[in-house]
Design a protein around this motif. Structure first.
Motif, PDB file in Angstrom:
ATOM      1  N   ALA A  26       6.330-146.757  64.501  1.00  0.00           N
ATOM      2  CA  ALA A  26       5.611-146.666  63.231  1.00  0.00           C
ATOM      3  C   ALA A  26       5.829-147.922  62.405  1.00  0.00           C
ATOM      4  CB  ALA A  26       6.062-145.430  62.465  1.00  0.00           C
ATOM      5  N   GLU A  29       3.709-150.688  63.946  1.00  0.00           N
ATOM      6  CA  GLU A  29       2.292-150.521  63.617  1.00  0.00           C
ATOM      7  C   GLU A  29       2.025-150.901  62.165  1.00  0.00           C
ATOM      8  OE1 GLU A  29       0.960-146.613  64.651  1.00  0.00           O
ATOM      9  OE2 GLU A  29       1.036-147.027  66.795  1.00  0.00           O
ATOM     10  N   ILE A  53      -5.429-149.164  65.471  1.00  0.00           N
ATOM     11  CA  ILE A  53      -4.538-148.366  64.611  1.00  0.00           C
ATOM     12  C   ILE A  53      -5.268-147.973  63.333  1.00  0.00           C
ATOM     13  CG2 ILE A  53      -2.440-148.436  63.199  1.00  0.00           C
ATOM     14  CD1 ILE A  53      -1.355-150.445  65.401  1.00  0.00           C
ATOM     15  N   ILE A  54      -5.967-148.920  62.713  1.00  0.00           N
ATOM     16  CA  ILE A  54      -6.701-148.649  61.474  1.00  0.00           C
ATOM     17  C   ILE A  54      -7.763-147.595  61.732  1.00  0.00           C
ATOM     18  CG2 ILE A  54      -8.277-149.640  59.768  1.00  0.00           C
ATOM     19  CD1 ILE A  54      -6.664-152.317  60.209  1.00  0.00           C
ATOM     20  N   ARG A  56      -7.834-145.327  64.126  1.00  0.00           N
ATOM     21  CA  ARG A  56      -7.170-144.048  64.409  1.00  0.00           C
ATOM     22  C   ARG A  56      -6.709-143.386  63.110  1.00  0.00           C
ATOM     23  NH1 ARG A  56      -1.880-144.999  66.987  1.00  0.00           N
ATOM     24  NH2 ARG A  56      -1.208-144.959  64.854  1.00  0.00           N
ATOM     25  N   ASN A  57      -6.179-144.180  62.181  1.00  0.00           N
ATOM     26  CA  ASN A  57      -5.638-143.626  60.949  1.00  0.00           C
ATOM     27  C   ASN A  57      -6.721-143.246  59.937  1.00  0.00           C
ATOM     28  OD1 ASN A  57      -3.073-143.884  61.932  1.00  0.00           O
ATOM     29  ND2 ASN A  57      -2.665-145.801  60.895  1.00  0.00           N
ATOM     30  N   THR A  58      -7.922-143.793  60.073  1.00  0.00           N
ATOM     31  CA  THR A  58      -8.977-143.483  59.096  1.00  0.00           C
ATOM     32  C   THR A  58      -9.963-142.457  59.595  1.00  0.00           C
ATOM     33  OG1 THR A  58     -10.249-145.385  59.864  1.00  0.00           O
ATOM     34  CG2 THR A  58      -8.846-145.728  57.946  1.00  0.00           C
ATOM     35  N   HIS A  60      -9.065-139.871  61.982  1.00  0.00           N
ATOM     36  CA  HIS A  60      -8.448-138.649  62.529  1.00  0.00           C
ATOM     37  C   HIS A  60      -7.477-138.067  61.545  1.00  0.00           C
ATOM     38  CE1 HIS A  60     -10.250-139.435  66.377  1.00  0.00           C
ATOM     39  NE2 HIS A  60      -9.777-140.662  66.325  1.00  0.00           N
TER      40      HIS A  60
END
Length: 60
Positions: A26, A29, A53-54, A56-58, A60
């Motif tokens: 974490a 990332e 990563i961006i 995936r985080n925005t 899901h």
């Protein structure tokens, strides 16, 4: 030759629990995304990973 205290400190350092793999991941990332947003020089693979990563985080 190291003293007993130096040996004990070295053993404690090696055996001490560090951050968990999840925490390390974490942190990696977060640093990668921070560098991406700051416009720092990154390899193409690092830029691709940061975008993944961006995304995936925005989404899901």
């Amino acid at each position: 030759m190291p003293t007993n205290n130096q040996l004990v400190r070295e053993i404690e350092r090696v055996l001490s629990p560090g951050p968990t793999p999840e925490a390390r991941s974490a942190a990696y990332e977060a640093e990668l995304v921070r560098r991406y947003h700051a416009g720092e020089c990154l390899t193409c693979a690092d830029k691709r990973e940061a975008r993944r990563i961006i995304h995936r985080n925005t989404t899901h």
